[in-house]
Design a protein around this motif. Structure first.
Motif, mmCIF file in Angstrom:
data_model
loop_
_atom_site.group_PDB
_atom_site.id
_atom_site.type_symbol
_atom_site.label_atom_id
_atom_site.label_comp_id
_atom_site.label_asym_id
_atom_site.label_seq_id
_atom_site.Cartn_x
_atom_site.Cartn_y
_atom_site.Cartn_z
ATOM 1 N N UNK A 165 6.095 0.893 2.256
ATOM 2 C CA UNK A 165 6.802 2.167 2.142
ATOM 3 C C UNK A 165 8.134 1.956 1.435
ATOM 4 N N UNK A 166 8.754 3.071 1.097
ATOM 5 C CA UNK A 166 10.098 3.001 0.530
ATOM 6 C C UNK A 166 10.138 2.221 -0.771
ATOM 7 N N UNK A 167 11.178 1.385 -0.895
ATOM 8 C CA UNK A 167 11.377 0.625 -2.124
ATOM 9 C C UNK A 167 10.250 -0.374 -2.368
ATOM 10 N N UNK A 168 9.564 -0.756 -1.319
ATOM 11 C CA UNK A 168 8.470 -1.708 -1.485
ATOM 12 C C UNK A 168 7.354 -1.143 -2.363
ATOM 13 N N UNK A 169 7.197 0.193 -2.391
ATOM 14 C CA UNK A 169 6.187 0.804 -3.251
ATOM 15 C C UNK A 169 6.462 0.515 -4.729
#
Length: 764
Positions: A44-48
């Protein structure tokens, strides 16, 4: 493993690393989109953003490919495919294989066939052995990972191929059983007495298979009695019929061939005084190429040579759209078995009118090539001629004369004919060395048969300079044909060979790494890259295997009207010109030369350009069909030869590794057999895809591609050409695979799963 993204992210989301992503895509063929990966690893978040970047990076490197939104590894099975149901195990589970498969990628994958709602064979489409199905790739049920490469769920039944099953009858009380000839079909078929259709014990038959239930042997009817397996040529006939190779010439074709008259001098140059000679195997029945060489007298070309190659003028007898022409296109090429030849053209043409017999006038298409002393071709020209062969020689006979052992025939030919040929070859060899074609060292085994058609022995014929001379002369003639036709802007069929794909190069690099070897990957990809590797490993204990794996990494040569060059020969343009008796592609090139150079009215017909794509595809397919039939026949002959040696031990090398076991190639004969994983060692074994090895989960005992092993022959199926071995050698010492790699799906079955697949070694 995963990487933490964003120190201020309260949820500490992670993006999976490269190995984890690749493993997920491999193990989840039905749910491998970017969204699926993010959901599986809670990205999720920046990891996407990081995941998206990683996927683009993997795609750019050729490690994955995108099909719509679905991600897959190159060469992975498509989402939906046509399969053939080929076997059923003792628990009632059935297995299929893709209906079409490129053998260069290894044996066809075994596919577990599922039923609806994930339950095997319950409701919905319930196919039986011999059925063709349209199926969708699905996730593999737990416990089946070692039994099949993937799972498929049937969508609908397709019409069964009319010739899908062929086998040999074994009479029993009240009926018979039929043993299938295909390795794909592992169970016999039951036939009632009323359905034998006149077939007797030992007859080869084709079957109509009834829909089979989940248990018990399937029932069938004999559709056609092909012939008796007691015939000395029965083994090759199996391959001929199974691969649908035309082997009987229609009456119209035979009549046209028999009516053909010898060509005349009309429109031909008289070259009957030129001392052209044929050099062929000692048992050759047709002689379609002749050669000559002499020093170039031109003062402007000091040390140069004039090389002449003359090829039988098949185009003079096989006219476009004739019965002979249509049958030749249908066959595509001649097919060579140890016990017979299935010719592309009737013997009246191939063994008589177009055979360059000693002392007999024969029409030919010749190319005269002039080379400088360094092996560079200065110029060439094509001529339609009448020739008269000065001598018919075998490779061994010509070589013996050059080596100082002339006989009564070659003695008078030595100085005027043979020495100039070898001097010419020495010059052409300089050019070949400068060109650096792919130089694989793969000994070709030859099967020698007894009069009854059974195997006498397997041998590796000596590779002579006489063989290399003829090969290089033919290559240069082929190049000259392609250059001339391209310069004339003529349509033609090229012989093309693409460079290895990134996927195959990666697989080769992984294999070499398992042997502590590397292949340089810098600059343009050329054959010299592989040659340097092969030179380094000449004394390596696995040198022959490395040569075979390098060959396996290459693309398959084919025919095409579009030129991409020939990677293996390192040539920019190449066409087959030198054997129109046995290859339809060469006949097209001959006709193209006749039309382009104004050498007659029997050249390429108008409008051929629109058909060349289809013709090239058809003759490429015919070539693959012939190679398959030849390989199957050799497998069956050797299996029959070794069938009375069950219990004997042999030395072999591991030539392939899968989750299901080891493929072993015997050193002496080159015969292939399988070692089921259930007979290996006293441990439970995990498949290490990167190292091409089976590794003991507890002990680390390792069986790796290339290892030398001693095996015992435990079972032979001569009709299928299949053999089963039991490995007697201990594996090499190693470390067990890390738990993370076992969890990633490489682990073989554990004892508590469906059945115990890996047990203690037997026969130790």
């Amino acid at each position: 493993m995963a990487r933490r993204i964003g120190h201020d992210d309260a949820s500490h989301r992670f993006a999976p690393d490269r190995e984890t992503v690749l493993r997920f895509i491999t193990d989840n063929p039905s749910r491998a989109t970017k969204r699926d990966i993010a959901k599986a690893f809670d990205v999720k978040g920046e990891a996407r953003v990081e995941l998206k970047r990683l996927l683009k990076e993997l795609e750019g490197e050729g490690l994955i490919e995108r099909r719509s939104k679905r991600l897959s590894k190159p060469g992975a099975l498509p989402t939906v495919l046509v399969c053939e149901v080929v076997s059923r195990d003792d628990d009632g589970d059935i297995y299929a294989e893709p209906a079409t498969w490129d053998e260069d990628n290894g044996p066809p994958p075994k596919l577990l066939v599922l039923g609806k709602a994930g339950r095997r064979q319950e409701g919905g489409v319930n196919p039986g052995i011999g059925d063709r199905i349209l199926a969708r790739v699905s996730d593999m049920p737990r416990g089946y990972e070692a039994l099949a490469r993937a799972a498929v769920r049937p969508i609908k039944l397709l019409e069964r191929k009319a010739d899908s099953v062929m086998g040999v009858v074994r009479r029993t009380a009240g009926g018979a059983r039929v043993t299938p000839i295909s390795k794909k079909q592992q169970h016999e078929f039951i036939i009632d007495e009323a359905h034998l259709n006149g077939a007797e014990d030992g007859d080869l038959v084709t079957l109509d298979v009834h829909r089979a239930g989940r248990y018990g042997l399937p029932q069938a009817k004999v559709r056609e009695r092909v012939g008796s397996m007691k015939s000395e040529k029965a083994v090759s006939m199996i391959a001929i019929l199974a691969n649908e190779i035309p082997y009987v010439f229609p009456d119209a074709v035979v009549a046209e061939a028999e009516a053909a008259e010898p060509a005349t001098m009309a429109g031909r140059e008289d070259w009957r005084e030129l001392a052209l000679v044929t050099i062929d195997p000692p048992d050759a029945k047709d002689h379609d190429d002749a050669v000559h060489a002499e020093p170039d007298p031109d003062p402007a070309n000091p040390g140069g040579v004039i090389v002449t190659v003359a090829i039988a003028d098949v185009a003079a007898y096989v006219r476009p759209n004739s019965a002979l022409d249509k049958e030749a296109l249908k066959r595509g090429n001649s097919v060579y078995f140890p016990d017979r030849v299935i010719p592309m053209l009737p013997e009246r043409i191939s063994n008589d009118l177009c055979s360059l017999k000693e002392g007999v006038d024969r029409p030919a298409l010749a190319v005269r090539m002039i080379f400088s002393a360094d092996g560079y071709k200065r110029r060439h020209s094509f001529h339609r001629i009448m020739m008269r062969s000065a001598a018919k020689l075998s490779y061994q006979q010509a070589q013996a004369a050059i080596d100082g052992r002339p006989d009564d025939k070659t003695g008078p030919l030595l100085d005027p004919i043979l020495r100039p040929l070898w001097d010419g070859y020495a010059i052409l060899h300089k050019g070949r060395t400068e060109r650096e074609p792919l130089d694989l060292d793969l000994p070709e085994r030859k099967i020698l048969l007894k009069p009854d058609g059974t195997v006498d022995r397997v041998m590796v014929p000596e590779r002579l300079d006489a063989h290399k001379l003829i090969e290089e002369f033919m290559i240069q003639a082929n190049v000259a044909a392609a250059e001339t036709l391209e310069a004339k802007k003529s349509p033609l069929v090229y012989r093309i060979h693409d460079q290895p794909s990134p996927t195959k190069l990666d697989a080769l690099s992984e294999f070499l790494s398992s042997l502590d070897l590397k292949i340089a990957k810098q600059g343009n990809l050329t054959p010299s890259l592989f040659n340097r590797l092969l030179t380094r490993v000449e004394t390596h204990p696995n040198a022959q295997l490395i040569n075979e794996v390098v060959l396996r990494s290459q693309s398959q040569a084919e025919y095409s009207p579009l030129n991409i060059g020939h990677f293996g020969l390192n040539l920019r343009r190449y066409a087959h010109f030198t054997s129109p008796i046995r290859r339809y592609a060469d006949l097209i090139v001959h006709r193209a030369l006749v039309r382009a150079l104004g050498l007659g009215d029997d050249g390429l017909p108008d409008g051929i350009e629109d058909r060349l794509d289809r013709i090239a595809a058809d003759i490429s397919a015919a070539e693959r069909r012939a190679m398959q039939a030849e390989r199957e026949t050799i497998d069956r002959l050797i299996a029959e030869w070794l069938s009375d040696r069950i219990g004997s031990t042999f030395k072999g090398r591991i030539a392939g590794v899968t989750k299901a076991g080891l493929f072993v190639k015997l050193v002496d004969t080159g015969a292939d057999g399988f070692v089921p994983a259930s007979t290996i060692g006293s441990d439970y074994y995990a498949y290490d895809e990167i190292r091409h090895a089976l590794v003991g989960s507890r002990t680390g005992e390792t069986y790796q591609l290339g290892d030398t092993v001693e095996v015992k022959l435990v079972e032979v199926a001569p009709l299928a050409g299949a053999m089963r071995f039991e490995v007697l050698s201990d594996g090499r010492q190693g470390r067990p695979l890390a738990r993370s790699r076992l969890r990633a799906g490489n682990r073989s079955e554990r004892p508590e799963t469906k059945r115990k697949t890996y047990g203690p070694r037997r026969g130790r």
